[in-house]
Design a protein around this motif. Structure first.
Motif, short mmCIF file in Angstrom:
data_model
loop_
_atom_site.label_atom_id
_atom_site.label_comp_id
_atom_site.label_asym_id
_atom_site.label_seq_id
_atom_site.Cartn_x
_atom_site.Cartn_y
_atom_site.Cartn_z
N SER A 186 56.52 8.87 85.35
CA SER A 186 56.39 7.87 84.29
C SER A 186 54.92 7.63 83.96
CB SER A 186 57.04 6.54 84.72
OG SER A 186 58.41 6.72 84.88
N ARG A 187 54.08 7.59 84.98
CA ARG A 187 52.65 7.42 84.73
C ARG A 187 52.11 8.60 83.92
NH1 ARG A 187 50.36 6.58 90.47
NH2 ARG A 187 52.38 7.36 91.07
N TRP A 188 52.57 9.79 84.24
CA TRP A 188 52.13 10.99 83.51
C TRP A 188 52.57 10.90 82.05
CZ3 TRP A 188 54.87 14.81 80.97
CH2 TRP A 188 54.10 15.89 80.54
N ILE A 189 53.82 10.48 81.82
CA ILE A 189 54.34 10.36 80.45
C ILE A 189 53.52 9.34 79.67
CG2 ILE A 189 56.31 9.52 79.08
CD1 ILE A 189 58.12 10.80 81.27
N ILE A 190 53.25 8.20 80.26
CA ILE A 190 52.49 7.16 79.57
C ILE A 190 51.09 7.65 79.20
CG2 ILE A 190 51.36 4.91 79.90
CD1 ILE A 190 53.94 4.06 81.37
N ARG A 191 50.47 8.41 80.08
CA ARG A 191 49.13 8.92 79.80
C ARG A 191 49.14 10.06 78.78
NH1 ARG A 191 47.37 8.96 85.92
NH2 ARG A 191 46.35 6.95 86.02
N THR A 192 50.24 10.83 78.75
CA THR A 192 50.28 12.06 77.96
C THR A 192 50.80 11.85 76.53
OG1 THR A 192 50.69 13.27 80.00
CG2 THR A 192 51.08 14.44 77.96
N LEU A 193 51.90 11.13 76.40
CA LEU A 193 52.53 10.99 75.08
C LEU A 193 51.75 10.01 74.20
CD1 LEU A 193 56.31 10.79 76.02
CD2 LEU A 193 55.07 12.72 75.06
N PRO A 194 51.75 10.24 72.91
CA PRO A 194 51.11 9.29 71.99
C PRO A 194 51.83 7.94 72.03
CG PRO A 194 51.79 11.31 70.85
CD PRO A 194 52.32 11.39 72.24
N ARG A 195 51.08 6.88 71.87
CA ARG A 195 51.64 5.53 71.96
C ARG A 195 52.74 5.28 70.93
NH1 ARG A 195 48.39 1.65 74.96
NH2 ARG A 195 46.61 2.76 75.76
N TRP A 196 52.67 5.93 69.76
CA TRP A 196 53.66 5.67 68.72
C TRP A 196 55.06 6.11 69.12
CZ3 TRP A 196 56.22 9.89 66.92
CH2 TRP A 196 55.60 11.12 67.05
N MET A 197 55.18 6.90 70.21
CA MET A 197 56.49 7.39 70.64
C MET A 197 57.27 6.38 71.49
SD MET A 197 55.77 11.39 71.38
CE MET A 197 57.50 11.81 71.45
N PHE A 198 56.62 5.31 71.93
CA PHE A 198 57.30 4.32 72.77
C PHE A 198 57.97 3.26 71.91
CE2 PHE A 198 54.03 6.10 75.52
CZ PHE A 198 54.77 6.38 76.65
N PRO A 199 59.21 2.91 72.20
CA PRO A 199 59.89 1.87 71.39
C PRO A 199 59.22 0.51 71.62
CG PRO A 199 61.23 2.46 73.29
CD PRO A 199 60.05 3.39 73.28
#
Length: 177
Positions: free
Chosen positions: A19-32
């Protein structure tokens, strides 16, 4: 989300590695935003309310007073660790179900968040809050055990949404304690 950034650094460290990796890697606009925004608003409200009480205590020139935070249903919230780490409170008692307490303790130990000074000041107490007599007994025991010094204690009690999960007659009995 600002919840995952400093000063809420402990929240981020409690997340699973992937989850930490996803938060650091994915662009913020992808989170609901709708779900996170609700949690952030509730967290910001409670943090400001606690900070206001702490500020009022310090402005009252009560330097000799010790401050204890009691969290009913603390869950996986890191508010206690943040307040202890920044020396805003001297003790925190978190009450929650045994399964939650055990898992939180494991997370804190695995992530090496509980250093010696924090581990003695943070008390994770396994209890079913649907048993108000057990809660009363534990509170009286802990208060007696921890208030044998000369300094007065100021206790802040936070019950964040926990009463929704209790039997209808229990919240009032807990508040009486």
């Amino acid at each position: 989300s600002p919840v995952y950034e400093d000063p809420h650094f402990f929240t981020f460290r409690l997340l699973p590695k992937y989850s930490r990796w996803i938060i650091r890697t994915l662009p913020r606009w992808m989170f609901p935003r709708w779900y996170h925004a609700n949690i952030e608003l509730r967290t910001a409200f409670l943090n400001r309310a606690i900070d206001k009480v702490l500020s009022d205590i310090h402005h009252a020139k009560t330097n000799d007073i010790k401050i204890r935070l009691v969290l009913l249903g603390g869950g996986y919230d890191t508010k206690a660790i943040h307040l202890l780490a920044h020396h805003k409170v001297q003790q925190v008692w978190e009450f929650d179900l045994k399964e939650v307490v055990d898992f939180k303790r494991k997370l804190l130990n695995d992530r090496k968040i509980l250093v010696d000074s924090l581990s003695t000041a943070l008390q994770l107490i396994p209890i079913d809050l649907n048993q108000p007599e057990d809660f009363k007994r534990v509170m009286l025991d802990m208060t007696t055990r921890n208030e044998n010094g000369d300094d007065p204690w100021y206790t802040i009690v936070v019950a964040e949404a926990i009463f929704l999960y209790l039997r209808p007659d229990v919240p009032e009995r807990i508040m009486q304690v």
